[in-house]
Structure formats: structure tokens, C-alpha cells
Write a protein that holds these residues in place. Structure first.
Motif, PDB file in Angstrom:
ATOM      1  N   ARG A 282       0.962  -1.356  -0.022  1.00 41.31           N
ATOM      2  CA  ARG A 282      -0.062  -0.102   0.020  1.00 41.31           C
ATOM      3  C   ARG A 282       0.927   1.287  -0.041  1.00 41.31           C
ATOM      4  O   ARG A 282       2.066   1.402   0.759  1.00 41.31           O
ATOM      5  N   PHE A 283       0.336   2.322  -0.533  1.00 38.85           N
ATOM      6  CA  PHE A 283       1.180   3.778  -0.685  1.00 38.85           C
ATOM      7  C   PHE A 283       0.000   4.667  -0.545  1.00 38.85           C
ATOM      8  O   PHE A 283      -1.076   4.799  -0.651  1.00 38.85           O
ATOM      9  N   ARG A 284       0.574   5.876   0.112  1.00 36.41           N
ATOM     10  CA  ARG A 284      -0.488   7.293  -0.002  1.00 36.41           C
ATOM     11  C   ARG A 284       0.700   8.284  -0.049  1.00 36.41           C
ATOM     12  O   ARG A 284       1.411   8.473   0.253  1.00 36.41           O
ATOM     13  N   VAL A 285       0.077   8.965  -1.144  1.00 34.27           N
ATOM     14  CA  VAL A 285       0.626  10.422  -1.685  1.00 34.27           C
ATOM     15  C   VAL A 285      -0.141  11.469  -1.405  1.00 34.27           C
ATOM     16  O   VAL A 285      -1.198  11.440  -2.122  1.00 34.27           O
ATOM     17  N   SER A 286       0.311  12.164  -0.639  1.00 35.01           N
ATOM     18  CA  SER A 286      -0.712  13.534  -0.024  1.00 35.01           C
ATOM     19  C   SER A 286      -0.178  14.524  -0.725  1.00 35.01           C
ATOM     20  O   SER A 286       1.065  14.753  -1.242  1.00 35.01           O
ATOM     21  N   GLY A 287      -0.898  15.947  -0.644  1.00 40.54           N
ATOM     22  CA  GLY A 287      -0.279  17.272  -0.851  1.00 40.54           C
ATOM     23  C   GLY A 287      -0.415  17.451  -2.329  1.00 40.54           C
ATOM     24  O   GLY A 287       0.243  18.352  -2.875  1.00 40.54           O
ATOM     25  N   LEU A 288      -1.128  16.953  -2.976  1.00 42.31           N
ATOM     26  CA  LEU A 288      -1.216  17.105  -4.498  1.00 42.31           C
ATOM     27  C   LEU A 288      -2.389  18.360  -4.922  1.00 42.31           C
ATOM     28  O   LEU A 288      -3.329  18.568  -4.064  1.00 42.31           O
ATOM     29  N   VAL A 289      -2.263  18.946  -5.972  1.00 45.93           N
ATOM     30  CA  VAL A 289      -3.060  19.987  -6.605  1.00 45.93           C
ATOM     31  C   VAL A 289      -4.099  19.455  -7.555  1.00 45.93           C
ATOM     32  O   VAL A 289      -3.707  18.468  -8.127  1.00 45.93           O
ATOM     33  N   ARG A 290      -5.012  20.229  -7.736  1.00 43.87           N
ATOM     34  CA  ARG A 290      -6.022  19.701  -8.836  1.00 43.87           C
ATOM     35  C   ARG A 290      -5.142  19.594 -10.545  1.00 43.87           C
ATOM     36  O   ARG A 290      -4.212  20.359 -10.740  1.00 43.87           O
ATOM     37  N   GLY A 291      -5.349  18.852 -11.213  1.00 38.74           N
ATOM     38  CA  GLY A 291      -4.647  18.621 -12.364  1.00 38.74           C
ATOM     39  C   GLY A 291      -4.489  17.247 -12.842  1.00 38.74           C
ATOM     40  O   GLY A 291      -5.308  16.250 -12.375  1.00 38.74           O
ATOM     41  N   ASP A 292      -3.996  16.980 -14.090  1.00 41.75           N
ATOM     42  CA  ASP A 292      -4.008  15.722 -14.578  1.00 41.75           C
ATOM     43  C   ASP A 292      -2.306  15.209 -14.324  1.00 41.75           C
ATOM     44  O   ASP A 292      -1.413  15.984 -14.355  1.00 41.75           O
ATOM     45  N   PHE A 293      -2.233  14.101 -13.917  1.00 40.97           N
ATOM     46  CA  PHE A 293      -0.967  13.200 -13.484  1.00 40.97           C
ATOM     47  C   PHE A 293      -0.861  12.019 -14.439  1.00 40.97           C
ATOM     48  O   PHE A 293      -1.634  11.211 -14.764  1.00 40.97           O
TER      49      PHE A 293
END
Length: 455
Positions: free
Chosen positions: A74-85
Motif C-alpha cells: 500500500r502507498f499514500r501520496v498527499s499534498g497534490l493539487v488539481r490537475g492531470d497526472f
């Protein structure tokens, strides 16, 4: 200060500036699981990488807080902004299979948390990609070969997969040994295509000055087996390293007694109430053999890391035991020879191989057996060399080879022309002058090999 980050899985260069650090952190996060479809298990220690690809703002890069997935993948990536990735991951398993990072796209719009799962392609997909000319039912074995002490790729090592096929020879059905070999690439990877996907296989990994690894392997139903191997140098000093293990029956109950053996190192320990502990085992991959009365020997490849390891071995079904009978008669020649070999094995520090054993069954020439003996190895020119013949005082000494007490002047390379492999009863090997039995010991002998034929 400008830092350039290059991500191979997207092939772009990303730029991070101090201005990015000033962006307000938004409450958006991505979670998911990275799965290894080849091993059929979650992939731990995978580095998840996310790249923003829309053109409305500055480039944005993030990885998991710890940098790796946890034990459950499992992973979790936080602190992202709106947009395409774009999202992908890096792991040694990808390198071992010769794959680029699988990449997915996702968009952050209204949700504060998204779930995006990632995976290594299935074995069938990898096989089709790496071995396009193989038959549909063929199997593939791939992995990394590394130096056990340094963890560096062992370029030039060889990986040989062996098996036995039933063929019609002169209108008779015979078992014919087969093999496929791959050289380890600069990055430590190997790939062996065209092996049977439904038959017992043997895996031999070797390199000059390293302990060879020889053991049984099985390709999974989807046609791909990944098997990494770490080779230990023969000069490695043994210490208090311990390999612990448990031996159980198919129903999960413990095996009461037996022996755990690593033949290459000549170390063994008793199995008591299902448990054993082998000491003096250097870091690396080793062939472990479990022996218990009433059962066929069970072999397994085990990995020892940083001088310690653990393994669970399940022995097969018991062999059928016959009622005791009394046999009266004279010992045949083969029985006498085997008894003499057993006696020499008790008194000398040699290695014995017998017809029907796993090493003899898959070998096509005697030298393939001898190279697996304690104190023997192949050099880059494929010559069998003994430890005692490389010692400083071994000048002007030589290794002797006998077939049924007859000295073979041209050495072990000439043996295939003297006796075919299927006619060999046993092979004895003695790697130095001190271990050579008195009957073959001369002043100029530094090692000895004795080959006995069936009668």
C-alpha cells in the motif's frame, strides 16, 4: 538552485524550483496498492512516483512519504493539487524482468482522495513480450544474479536450466537430458526462454571464484518464474551466521526428526521437532536439502541475507515402505564398490555422487557433476580445477582421474569418450592432497577424481 529529476518511466525532465516549495498544500491525496502479478503477491518497497503533466501550473513531483510501499504493497501520496497526472513505480522486480515502469494517468478534480492501483504485468504478458518466438506452452525463467557481499551485478555469470525429455531413440523410449543457458548481462539480469512449463527443472548458476548454486525450480502456471540468485565468493570467511528453518508435513504438522544439509558448504544440523539451525552459512543463495527417514530428500533454494535467514520446507509424501525381508547371497560388484565408497567417505573429506541422484540425473558429462563438488570449480575456459591444485605448494603437482581404477592420462575431459554418462555408478571427488585416499595418493597428486561404472 535548480534540481533536475529524471524519471525513466516517462522519459521527461522535471524541474523543481524554490517557488514550488511555496505552493500551498492542498488536501488532495492518492492511495493504492502495487501488486506483483508474477509473484501473485503485493509488492513491498516499491517507490511510487507521480508527475503532473497539465500545462496550467508549475510541474509538480511527489513520492510516498516514506519513499516506498509498505509490506502490504500500500502507498499514500498527499499534498497534490488539481490537475492531470502520470503515476508509475520503480522496483528491482521490474529490472529483473527487463521491464519499464508501467504508467497510468489520473485526474484530480473534486475528490480529496483517489484510489489508483498499480501492477507488474502478468507472467503471460512478460513471456509474450520477452520471448515472442516461444511456443504457447513454453516457460520462462528470469531474474538477477548478484554478488552476495556487495549486491552488485555479476556480469558474465552463467545460468543453465536443465530438464529431462522422453524421446524415441532407435525405436526405444529414452530419457534425454536437455538444457538452455543464458549469460548474465551487465545489469545482472538473465532471461531463459523455451523451457518446459510443466516439468521439473534444475537451475545452475555459476561464476569463477564463486560458490555455484544448483537446485530444483518450477515454472508457475502462467509460464514465468522469477528467481534472483546471490552468489558468495569462495574466499568468504564464515562466522556465526545462522540459517534457521522449519520442516513440516503436507498437513502442516512438524517433522519429528531428520537432517538439514547444505552440501556445497558441507554443513548440516539435526531437525528436531520440525526445527533446525545451520551455523556458518555466508550471505547468499544456497541449495538446502532436507533428509528424513521414510521420505525422499527434499531440496530447496534458500536466501541468506546479512548472515541470517529463515525458511519453511514441506516434505513430500512418504515413500512406500516394504516389509522387512532377509536376503541371502553374495554381494555383487556394484554393492561392493558402493560400500567401499561409503567407507572412504567416512574417513576422507571428499564428495560422493551416485546414480539416480539429482546431480547425476541431469548431467550430460562427468565434469558437470564434479564442478558441484566441494572444493572444485570451473574456470573461464571451462576446465575443472581443484582447490588443492591452486595452493602455493602445488607447483609441479597435478590432479589424477581414474575410471574403475584405470588412470586416465588426459584427465576428466577424456572420460566421456571412455564411458557414457548413463553407465556411471558413482563419482568420488577429493579436492586436495590431504583428502585423497591413500590408494591414490602420490607425491605429485594435488586432487583426485574416481569414476565407477555399472556392472
Amino acid at each position: 538552485m535548480i534540481t533536475r529529476l529524471v524519471f525513466r518511466f516517462v522519459g521527461v525532465v522535471l524541474v523543481t524550483t524554490s517557488a514550488m516549495a511555496q505552493q500551498p498544500v492542498r488536501p488532495f491525496a492518492v492511495t493504492g496498492v502495487v501488486f506483483d502479478s508474477v509473484a501473485k503477491a503485493p509488492l513491498a518497497s516499491a517507490v511510487v512516483q507521480i508527475v503532473r503533466v497539465d500545462s496550467t501550473g508549475s510541474p509538480f513531483v511527489s513520492t510516498t512519504t516514506s519513499g516506498i510501499t509498505d509490506a502490504t504493497g500500500r502507498f499514500r501520496v498527499s499534498g497534490l493539487v488539481r490537475g492531470d497526472f502520470l503515476i508509475g513505480f520503480q522496483h528491482a522486480a521490474l529490472a529483473a524482468l527487463g521491464l519499464e515502469s508501467p504508467v497510468r494517468t489520473f485526474r484530480i478534480d473534486a475528490d480529496t482522495t483517489l484510489v489508483v492501483d498499480l501492477a507488474i504485468p502478468s507472467g503471460a504478458s512478460v513471456r509474450a513480450q520477452r520471448c515472442p518466438s516461444s511456443a504457447v506452452d513454453d516457460g520462462v525463467i528470469a531474474g538477477l544474479v548478484l554478488d552476495a557481499a556487495q549486491g552488485l551485478p555479476l556480469r558474465g555469470a552463467s545460468v543453465t536450466v536443465g530438464w529431462v525429455e522422453v524421446q524415441s531413440v532407435k525405436q526405444q523410449l529414452r530419457t534425454v537430458p536437455q538444457r538452455a543457458t543464458s549469460r548474465v548481462a551487465d545489469d545482472g539480469t538473465y532471461f531463459v526462454c523455451g523451457v518446459p512449463g510443466d516439468a521439473p527443472l534444475t537451475l545452475l548458476v555459476e561464476r569463477a571464484d564463486y560458490w555455484a548454486v544448483f537446485g530444483d525450480v518450477t515454472v508457475s502456471r502462467d509460464g514465468l518464474l522469477r528467481r534472483d540468485v546471490s552468489l558468495a565468493q569462495m574466499s568468504t570467511v564464515r562466522s556465526g551466521n545462522v540459517l534457521r528453518g522449519r520442516v513440516q508435513h503436507p498437513d502442516g504438522s512438524s517433522v519429528a526428526s531428520g537432517r538439514a544439509v547444505i552440501p556445497a558448504l558441507d554443513v548440516e544440523a539435526p531437525v528436531e521437532n520440525g526445527a533446525f539451525a545451520l551455523t556458518g552459512v555466508p550471505a547468499g543463495t544456497w541449495a538446502l536439502e532436507i533428509r528424513a527417514i521414510g521420505y525422499e530428500p527434499q531440496a530447496a533454494l534458500v536466501d541468506v541475507i546479512d548472515g541470517a535467514g529463515s525458511v519453511l520446507v514441506t516434505i513430500g509424501r512418504p515413500v512406500q515402505l516394504l516389509e522387512a525381508v532377509n536376503v541371502v547371497g553374495r554381494l555383487g560388484r556394484n554393492a561392493k564398490v558402493l560400500r567401499e565408497i561409503a567407507e572412504r567417505g567416512r574417513l576422507s573429506r571428499g564428495t560422493q555422487f551416485f546414480a539416480g541422484g539429482p546431480f547425476m540425473a541431469t548431467a550430460t558429462i562427468p565434469s558437470e557433476v564434479v564442478r558441484l563438488a566441494r572444493g572444485f570449480q570451473y574456470d573461464p575456459w571451462r576446465e575443472v580445477r581443484a582447490r588443492g591444485c591452486s595452493e602455493p605448494d602445488a607447483k609441479n603437482k597435478h590432479m589424477v582421474v581414474y575410471v574403475d581404477e584405470d588412470l586416465i592420462p588426459d584427465g576428466i575431459r577424456a572420460v566421456p569418450g571412455v564411458v557414457p554418462m548413463q553407465d556411471i555408478l558413482a563419482i568420488e571427488t577429493y579436492p586436495d592432497a590431504a583428502s585423497v585416499p591413500v590408494k591414490w595418493r602420490r607425491g605429485d597428486v594435488c586432487a583426485a577424481i574416481a569414476i565407477w561404472t555399472k556392472h
